[in-house]
Design a protein around this motif. Sequence first.
Motif, short mmCIF file in Angstrom:
data_model
loop_
_atom_site.label_atom_id
_atom_site.label_comp_id
_atom_site.label_asym_id
_atom_site.label_seq_id
_atom_site.Cartn_x
_atom_site.Cartn_y
_atom_site.Cartn_z
N LYS A 1 0.83 -1.19 0.00
CA LYS A 1 0.00 0.00 0.00
C LYS A 1 0.88 1.26 0.00
CE LYS A 1 -3.84 2.16 2.48
NZ LYS A 1 -4.68 2.08 3.70
N ASN A 2 0.48 2.23 -0.83
CA ASN A 2 1.18 3.52 -0.91
C ASN A 2 2.63 3.41 -1.38
OD1 ASN A 2 -1.02 5.15 -0.20
ND2 ASN A 2 -0.64 4.82 1.98
N ASN A 3 2.94 2.41 -2.20
CA ASN A 3 4.27 2.35 -2.81
C ASN A 3 4.48 3.63 -3.62
OD1 ASN A 3 6.03 1.77 -5.31
ND2 ASN A 3 6.53 0.07 -3.95
N PRO A 4 5.49 4.44 -3.28
CA PRO A 4 5.63 5.75 -3.94
C PRO A 4 5.89 5.67 -5.43
CG PRO A 4 7.52 5.27 -2.51
CD PRO A 4 6.50 4.23 -2.22
N LYS A 5 6.66 4.67 -5.87
CA LYS A 5 6.94 4.55 -7.30
C LYS A 5 5.69 4.16 -8.10
CE LYS A 5 11.92 3.74 -7.29
NZ LYS A 5 12.19 4.98 -8.03
N ALA A 6 4.85 3.32 -7.51
CA ALA A 6 3.60 2.94 -8.18
C ALA A 6 2.66 4.14 -8.28
CB ALA A 6 2.93 1.80 -7.43
N ASN A 7 2.54 4.90 -7.20
CA ASN A 7 1.70 6.10 -7.24
C ASN A 7 2.23 7.12 -8.24
OD1 ASN A 7 -0.42 5.55 -5.40
ND2 ASN A 7 0.94 5.92 -3.66
N PHE B 1 4.61 11.90 -3.57
CA PHE B 1 5.54 12.89 -3.00
C PHE B 1 5.48 12.87 -1.48
CE2 PHE B 1 6.70 17.23 -1.69
CZ PHE B 1 7.95 17.33 -2.27
N LYS B 2 4.28 12.69 -0.93
CA LYS B 2 4.12 12.63 0.53
C LYS B 2 4.85 11.43 1.11
CE LYS B 2 0.59 12.77 4.15
NZ LYS B 2 -0.88 12.77 4.43
N SER B 3 4.81 10.29 0.40
CA SER B 3 5.48 9.07 0.86
C SER B 3 6.99 9.20 0.75
CB SER B 3 5.01 7.86 0.06
OG SER B 3 3.65 7.65 0.21
N ASN B 4 7.43 9.82 -0.36
CA ASN B 4 8.87 9.93 -0.61
C ASN B 4 9.14 11.13 -1.51
OD1 ASN B 4 11.57 9.68 -1.13
ND2 ASN B 4 11.42 7.74 -2.25
N PRO B 5 9.55 12.27 -0.95
CA PRO B 5 9.83 13.47 -1.76
C PRO B 5 10.91 13.27 -2.82
CG PRO B 5 9.69 14.01 0.57
CD PRO B 5 9.72 12.51 0.48
N LEU B 6 11.68 12.19 -2.67
CA LEU B 6 12.75 11.90 -3.64
C LEU B 6 12.36 10.73 -4.55
CD1 LEU B 6 15.84 12.17 -1.24
CD2 LEU B 6 14.89 13.94 -2.73
N VAL B 7 11.07 10.50 -4.73
CA VAL B 7 10.59 9.35 -5.48
C VAL B 7 11.13 9.31 -6.91
CG1 VAL B 7 8.48 10.58 -6.17
CG2 VAL B 7 8.52 8.08 -6.20
#
Length: 453
Positions: free
Chosen positions: A66-72, A96-102
Amino acid sequence: MKYLSIIIALIFSSSFYGMMQTTDTTKNIIDKTKIQIKLSDAKNKFFSHNYPASINLYREVLAIQKNNPKANYGIAECQFALNNFEKAKEYVEKSFKSNPLVDPDVHYLMGNIYHRLGDLNKAEKSILLFKENTKETKLADYDVELILKQLNYAKEAINNPVETTIKNMGENINSKESEYAPCISQDGKYMIFTSRRADTKGGGIDVNFDHVYYSDIYLCEWDDNTKSWSEPQNTLGKVNTEYHDGGLGFTSDNSILVYRNIMNVTRSGDIYISQQGKSGSWATPKPIANKDKKISKKINSTYFESSASITSDDNYIYFVSERPGGSGQADIYFVKKNGKTYSEPENLGTSINTASDEKCVFIHPSGKVLFFTSNGRDESIGTYDIYYCTGGHGNWSEPINIGYPINTFLEEKTISISSDGKTAYIGAYYDIESQGKADIFKIDISFLKLPIE
C-alpha cells in the motif's frame, strides 16, 4: 520429567519462531521481487503508450504494498498522459508525501499537472524547484525557461479575456471518444472531422502505439430545412481504411485533404486528396499533387506529415512536416504553384516555426490569414495554443495568440475557419457540455475582424 518437558517446549517454540522468521523473510523477498518486476513492466508499458495496462500493473503493486511511492508516481504519469489531470494530481501528491525523492522529475511533473489544472502559482513554484535541483546539462531537455514564460503569459491572458461565444456542437456530432480536426467546406455544404470510435472501418485498435481505435474521417451534410448537420457517417467509399485516416480540410471544389498512416503503404504519415465526383461521392484518395510525382514525393517525405491546407485558387499548399532541417520538431512548409506544377517545399521560417512543435496549419481560402497551432511560443496559455498571422504569403505578420478563453491551459491542436472569417471550428477539451474527451466546438471570432476581403 518436568524439566525435560520444559526443555522440549522451549526447543519446539524456538524452532517454530525460527521457521516463522524464515517464512516472513522469504515472503518479503518474494514480494519485493514481484514489486520490482511489476514496476519495470509497468514502466515499459508506459513508454509504449499502453497507459491502461501500465496503470493496472501499478495497481497490482499497490495491492502488495500500500502507498508504494513509485507505483503512485507511475499512475500519475499515466493519468497525465491520458489528460486525467485531477487523478494525476491525486497520485503524484500521494507519491511525493510518501517519498519526496521518489523521482528526479517529480517537481517537473507536479508543475505540469498544476499548469493543466490552472493552478499557476503552484505550477511556477514546482517548476522553479525542479530548476534549482536539476543540473544545467539536463535542463536543456525540459524547456523550463519556456514553461516559466508561458506561465507568466497565462496569468496576463486570463485577466484579459477576449469577447467570444463558445458552443459545443452537441451529441449529434460529438461522442464519448475524441473528436478533432473539424473543417467546413467553402460552400458550407459539408463538415468533416476525425474521431477514434469503435465503428471506425475495420474496428481495429492501434496496438503499436496507444491501444485506442484507429481514426476515421466522419462527414456531415448541412440541411437547409432543419438548419442542422446530418448524423456523421464514415462510409465514404474508399476514403477510410482499416488504419489511421484523418480529415485535413476541403479544397474549393470540395475535394477532401486526407491524412493517412497505413502500414507498409505510407511513409510514417502522408497527405492525400480525394476528389469529389459529379455524383457527389468521393474517389479513392491519391497522394497530394499526384499529377507531378516528383513534387508529391517531396511534400510526402519519409518523415511524418500531419496537416495541410490549400488556398481557394490552389496557388499555395501549406503543410506540416517533421523532416530534418527545420526549426525544431514539426514545422510548417509551403509549395507555390508554377504553371501546372509546384515549387520545391520551403520552410515558412523562424518567425512562425519554433524549436518545438507546430501541429496544425489552416490557410483561409483568400490566402490572407494563416492559422496554426504550436506548443513552442512564449506567448502561450498552456501546451498547444492557436495563433494567427495576417498579410498574405511573403508578408506574414508576427503570430498573434487568439486569446483566452479560446486558448486554455489544455491542448487546442486543430482549427479551421469559415469562409466569412467569423467562425472557428476547434477540437478542444473545454468543459462546456462535454460529451467525453475532446469535442468539436463552434466559436465566434468576429472580434478579430480578419482582413479577408
